[in-house]
Design a protein around this motif. Structure first.
Motif, PDB file in Angstrom:
ATOM      1  N   GLU A 167      -5.810   7.368   5.629  1.00 28.13           N
ATOM      2  CA  GLU A 167      -5.634   6.013   5.098  1.00 28.13           C
ATOM      3  C   GLU A 167      -4.393   5.335   5.673  1.00 28.13           C
ATOM      4  O   GLU A 167      -4.380   4.128   5.894  1.00 28.13           O
ATOM      5  CB  GLU A 167      -5.569   6.046   3.566  1.00 28.13           C
ATOM      6  CG  GLU A 167      -6.838   6.547   2.898  1.00 28.13           C
ATOM      7  CD  GLU A 167      -8.071   5.721   3.261  1.00 28.13           C
ATOM      8  OE1 GLU A 167      -7.903   4.560   3.697  1.00 28.13           O
ATOM      9  OE2 GLU A 167      -9.191   6.247   3.139  1.00 28.13           O
ATOM     10  N   LEU A 168      -3.341   6.110   5.907  1.00 25.97           N
ATOM     11  CA  LEU A 168      -2.152   5.537   6.538  1.00 25.97           C
ATOM     12  C   LEU A 168      -2.474   5.061   7.954  1.00 25.97           C
ATOM     13  O   LEU A 168      -1.933   4.055   8.426  1.00 25.97           O
ATOM     14  CB  LEU A 168      -1.012   6.556   6.567  1.00 25.97           C
ATOM     15  CG  LEU A 168      -0.308   6.827   5.234  1.00 25.97           C
ATOM     16  CD1 LEU A 168       0.691   7.965   5.389  1.00 25.97           C
ATOM     17  CD2 LEU A 168       0.386   5.583   4.703  1.00 25.97           C
ATOM     18  N   VAL A 176      -4.490  -1.169   1.561  1.00 28.61           N
ATOM     19  CA  VAL A 176      -3.325  -0.819   0.746  1.00 28.61           C
ATOM     20  C   VAL A 176      -3.766  -0.061  -0.500  1.00 28.61           C
ATOM     21  O   VAL A 176      -3.177   0.967  -0.872  1.00 28.61           O
ATOM     22  CB  VAL A 176      -2.534  -2.081   0.355  1.00 28.61           C
ATOM     23  CG1 VAL A 176      -1.470  -1.739  -0.691  1.00 28.61           C
ATOM     24  CG2 VAL A 176      -1.877  -2.687   1.589  1.00 28.61           C
ATOM     25  N   TYR A 177      -4.827  -0.555  -1.149  1.00 24.52           N
ATOM     26  CA  TYR A 177      -5.304   0.121  -2.360  1.00 24.52           C
ATOM     27  C   TYR A 177      -5.896   1.492  -2.049  1.00 24.52           C
ATOM     28  O   TYR A 177      -5.787   2.425  -2.850  1.00 24.52           O
ATOM     29  CB  TYR A 177      -6.334  -0.755  -3.082  1.00 24.52           C
ATOM     30  CG  TYR A 177      -5.692  -1.814  -3.933  1.00 24.52           C
ATOM     31  CD1 TYR A 177      -4.942  -1.471  -5.066  1.00 24.52           C
ATOM     32  CD2 TYR A 177      -5.799  -3.166  -3.620  1.00 24.52           C
ATOM     33  CE1 TYR A 177      -4.331  -2.428  -5.842  1.00 24.52           C
ATOM     34  CE2 TYR A 177      -5.184  -4.141  -4.393  1.00 24.52           C
ATOM     35  CZ  TYR A 177      -4.456  -3.766  -5.502  1.00 24.52           C
ATOM     36  OH  TYR A 177      -3.845  -4.714  -6.275  1.00 24.52           O
ATOM     37  N   GLU A 178      -6.495   1.640  -0.870  1.00 26.54           N
ATOM     38  CA  GLU A 178      -7.021   2.950  -0.485  1.00 26.54           C
ATOM     39  C   GLU A 178      -5.886   3.939  -0.215  1.00 26.54           C
ATOM     40  O   GLU A 178      -6.004   5.137  -0.504  1.00 26.54           O
ATOM     41  CB  GLU A 178      -7.929   2.803   0.738  1.00 26.54           C
ATOM     42  CG  GLU A 178      -9.269   2.139   0.377  1.00 26.54           C
ATOM     43  CD  GLU A 178     -10.166   1.922   1.576  1.00 26.54           C
ATOM     44  OE1 GLU A 178      -9.811   2.404   2.679  1.00 26.54           O
ATOM     45  OE2 GLU A 178     -11.216   1.277   1.416  1.00 26.54           O
ATOM     46  N   VAL A 179      -4.760   3.440   0.323  1.00 20.36           N
ATOM     47  CA  VAL A 179      -3.588   4.299   0.493  1.00 20.36           C
ATOM     48  C   VAL A 179      -3.067   4.741  -0.876  1.00 20.36           C
ATOM     49  O   VAL A 179      -2.741   5.909  -1.095  1.00 20.36           O
ATOM     50  CB  VAL A 179      -2.478   3.566   1.282  1.00 20.36           C
ATOM     51  CG1 VAL A 179      -1.160   4.351   1.206  1.00 20.36           C
ATOM     52  CG2 VAL A 179      -2.878   3.389   2.735  1.00 20.36           C
ATOM     53  N   LEU A 180      -3.003   3.788  -1.821  1.00 18.61           N
ATOM     54  CA  LEU A 180      -2.539   4.125  -3.173  1.00 18.61           C
ATOM     55  C   LEU A 180      -3.452   5.163  -3.827  1.00 18.61           C
ATOM     56  O   LEU A 180      -2.976   6.081  -4.501  1.00 18.61           O
ATOM     57  CB  LEU A 180      -2.488   2.860  -4.037  1.00 18.61           C
ATOM     58  CG  LEU A 180      -1.443   1.816  -3.640  1.00 18.61           C
ATOM     59  CD1 LEU A 180      -1.564   0.590  -4.534  1.00 18.61           C
ATOM     60  CD2 LEU A 180      -0.040   2.391  -3.722  1.00 18.61           C
ATOM     61  N   GLU A 181      -4.746   5.022  -3.605  1.00 21.75           N
ATOM     62  CA  GLU A 181      -5.680   5.988  -4.164  1.00 21.75           C
ATOM     63  C   GLU A 181      -5.467   7.373  -3.549  1.00 21.75           C
ATOM     64  O   GLU A 181      -5.536   8.388  -4.250  1.00 21.75           O
ATOM     65  CB  GLU A 181      -7.119   5.523  -3.921  1.00 21.75           C
ATOM     66  CG  GLU A 181      -8.166   6.427  -4.553  1.00 21.75           C
ATOM     67  CD  GLU A 181      -9.579   5.912  -4.348  1.00 21.75           C
ATOM     68  OE1 GLU A 181     -10.496   6.461  -4.976  1.00 21.75           O
ATOM     69  OE2 GLU A 181      -9.768   4.974  -3.555  1.00 21.75           O
ATOM     70  N   ALA A 182      -5.188   7.406  -2.241  1.00 18.40           N
ATOM     71  CA  ALA A 182      -4.933   8.683  -1.580  1.00 18.40           C
ATOM     72  C   ALA A 182      -3.658   9.322  -2.120  1.00 18.40           C
ATOM     73  O   ALA A 182      -3.586  10.540  -2.306  1.00 18.40           O
ATOM     74  CB  ALA A 182      -4.827   8.473  -0.064  1.00 18.40           C
ATOM     75  N   ILE A 183      -2.641   8.514  -2.388  1.00 19.11           N
ATOM     76  CA  ILE A 183      -1.393   9.034  -2.965  1.00 19.11           C
ATOM     77  C   ILE A 183      -1.650   9.605  -4.352  1.00 19.11           C
ATOM     78  O   ILE A 183      -1.125  10.669  -4.717  1.00 19.11           O
ATOM     79  CB  ILE A 183      -0.329   7.925  -3.014  1.00 19.11           C
ATOM     80  CG1 ILE A 183       0.117   7.566  -1.590  1.00 19.11           C
ATOM     81  CG2 ILE A 183       0.876   8.363  -3.856  1.00 19.11           C
ATOM     82  CD1 ILE A 183       1.049   6.381  -1.511  1.00 19.11           C
ATOM     83  N   ASP A 184      -2.477   8.911  -5.140  1.00 18.74           N
ATOM     84  CA  ASP A 184      -2.801   9.410  -6.475  1.00 18.74           C
ATOM     85  C   ASP A 184      -3.530  10.747  -6.417  1.00 18.74           C
ATOM     86  O   ASP A 184      -3.488  11.530  -7.373  1.00 18.74           O
ATOM     87  CB  ASP A 184      -3.676   8.391  -7.221  1.00 18.74           C
ATOM     88  CG  ASP A 184      -2.894   7.146  -7.614  1.00 18.74           C
ATOM     89  OD1 ASP A 184      -1.657   7.231  -7.662  1.00 18.74           O
ATOM     90  OD2 ASP A 184      -3.526   6.094  -7.864  1.00 18.74           O
TER      91      ASP A 184
END
Length: 458
Positions: free
Chosen positions: A293-294, A261-269
């Motif tokens: 990541e998704l 989940v945090y890696e997805v958030l990092e990719a979004i950032d």
């Protein structure tokens, strides 16, 4: 069906000009007086055959979704049939082919419906494409609902109702590959007729599209739903044959799920900022990272569903059905009787929380907030719940005053409780400014890291 029920006679106007309207259809039209004549759209080339008649084009302009247009057409026809005793309803092409409004009328118990045959756009399509639909096994699908109707199909497909660039883009997105071959069938039977071959990747750039545009897809190398089916099989194989996967439980996967989940958030950032509010952003490395990541996150969704299925609890299909039902129930402004009266975002948030509270049978607005949420996100959740329940009516000025009061506390009283109040006040300020405190702090930390790195290089 009561023989005394109002009658709706449905006729088709053929796929093009008045020359393709049958004599039987003309006779039925003439038998109905003008006040009781209705046509789905006056934009069709042969709509003049029904004149004088009332169109339903205004419903297309006022409704937010195409399904709501069809529902409104049915309601109008039922009301007019009750008023006149009988009405005539004319649709483009054949009423028996890709006509959602006719399908809904046939299922409506308030009226009797008689459907009369007509020439369809499909008849011209077979001629122009030079194919036998029975021998080829062609299936006709609705472009407005392509992703759902084409799921699991390999082709060939004849796609109706492709009336806008947005619809073409949605079809292209649901196709398995940008290189998928697509035939554009435009204005069949008219002098402006065009039959062109293109690729899925170029569909959205075909700006001549209008309500007389259809598509033909000879073959899809992969069915749109096949990837998910194969992915489920892959997860099941890993679970059965890989020692690591075989040893996992719901709890042992917990920390791995959190990491993903945090890696997805990092990719979004890492995504580029939109060029303007509502503007498109160019695809690039950031989107490739998010796509990856998704996929990792999706693996965990399937894995947990596989573990549950082994215990006879639920399957991935149950997960999808459950969330489908829940989202429809929690969006009454989209799917309910009052659809179209959504209101502003603040009122929607309040309604969402009220629906959830009623569903879960929660005694308090504070029930159901996960203890494991990050502190800033948890504080924001508490405040939003209080606001939705009418327990917090503070303003941005009040939040600013609370923040100033916390900053003015003497140094000797600055303990952990003071710091918690200061951070809570900062979250409150973020809420009133419609900002995400978690994302804001993450961005500030990232900037600080880069600044420290730059300092190290000096």
């Amino acid at each position: 069906m009561n023989s005394e029920s109002p009658l709706v006679t449905v006729v088709g106007l053929g796929p093009a000009g008045a020359d393709l309207v049958t004599g039987g259809t003309r006779a039925l039209i003439e038998a109905v007086p003008p006040p009781a004549r209705f046509v789905r759209t006056l934009r069709h080339p042969s709509a003049g055959v029904v004149a004088p008649a009332k169109g339903c084009d205004d419903l297309y302009r006022s409704a937010r979704r195409i399904e709501k247009v069809y529902e409104a057409i049915v309601e109008r026809l039922v009301a007019e049939a009750r008023r006149h005793g009988a009405v005539l309803y004319a649709v483009p092409g054949s009423p028996a082919v890709a006509e959602r409004s006719v399908e809904m009328l046939l299922g409506d118990g308030r009226v009797r419906v008689e459907v009369h045959p007509a020439l369809s756009f499909a008849d011209l399509a077979w001629s122009r494409l030079g194919i036998d639909p029975l021998a080829s096994g062609v299936r006709i699908v609705d472009g407005q609902r392509f992703a759902g109707e084409a799921a699991g199909e390999r082709g060939p497909l004849l796609v109706a109702q492709c009336d806008s660039v947005e619809t073409l883009a949605a079809v292209a997105l649901a196709l398995p590959a940008p290189s998928t071959e697509v035939w554009i069938l435009h204005h069949l039977g008219l002098e402006s007729e065009r039959v062109e071959r293109t690729r899925a990747a170029d569909l959205a750039r075909w700006e001549a599209v209008d309500h007389l545009t259809s598509l033909y897809i000879p073959e899809m190398a992969e069915a749109p739903a096949a990837e998910l089916v194969r992915f489920g099989e892959l997860v099941a194989t890993l679970r059965a044959e890989c020692p690591w996967d075989r040893s996992q439980t719901h709890r042992s996967l917990r920390r791995h799920l959190l990491e993903e989940v945090y890696e997805v958030l990092e990719a979004i950032d890492g995504l580029p900022e939109p060029a303007a509010p509502g503007g498109a952003t160019a695809a690039g490395e950031g989107y490739e990272h998010l796509e990856e990541e998704l996929g990792d996150l999706l693996f965990h969704v399937f894995f947990h569903a596989t573990l549950a299925a082994e215990q006879g609890q639920f399957t991935i299909g149950d997960v999808v059905r459950q969330v489908d039902v829940k989202l429809r129930r929690r969006h009454p402004h989209v799917f309910g009787p009052a659809a179209g009266g959504a209101g502003d975002e603040e009122s929607l948030d309040a309604g969402w929380e009220q629906i959830k509270r009623a569903e879960k049978g929660r005694a308090s607005a504070m029930d159901g907030i996960p203890e494991a949420l990050p502190a800033l996100l948890g504080a924001l959740k508490v405040q939003k719940r209080a606001e939705a329940a009418g327990l917090d009516r503070s303003s941005e000025a009040d939040a600013l005053e609370s923040l100033r009061a916390a900053l003015d506390v003497p140094a000797v009283r600055r303990d952990e409780e003071w710091l918690g109040s200061l951070l809570f006040a900062a979250v409150e300020m973020a809420r009133h400014c419609s900002l995400d405190p978690e994302s804001a702090l993450r961005a500030a930390s990232k900037e600080a890291r880069e600044e420290f790195r730059r300092a190290e290089e000096i």
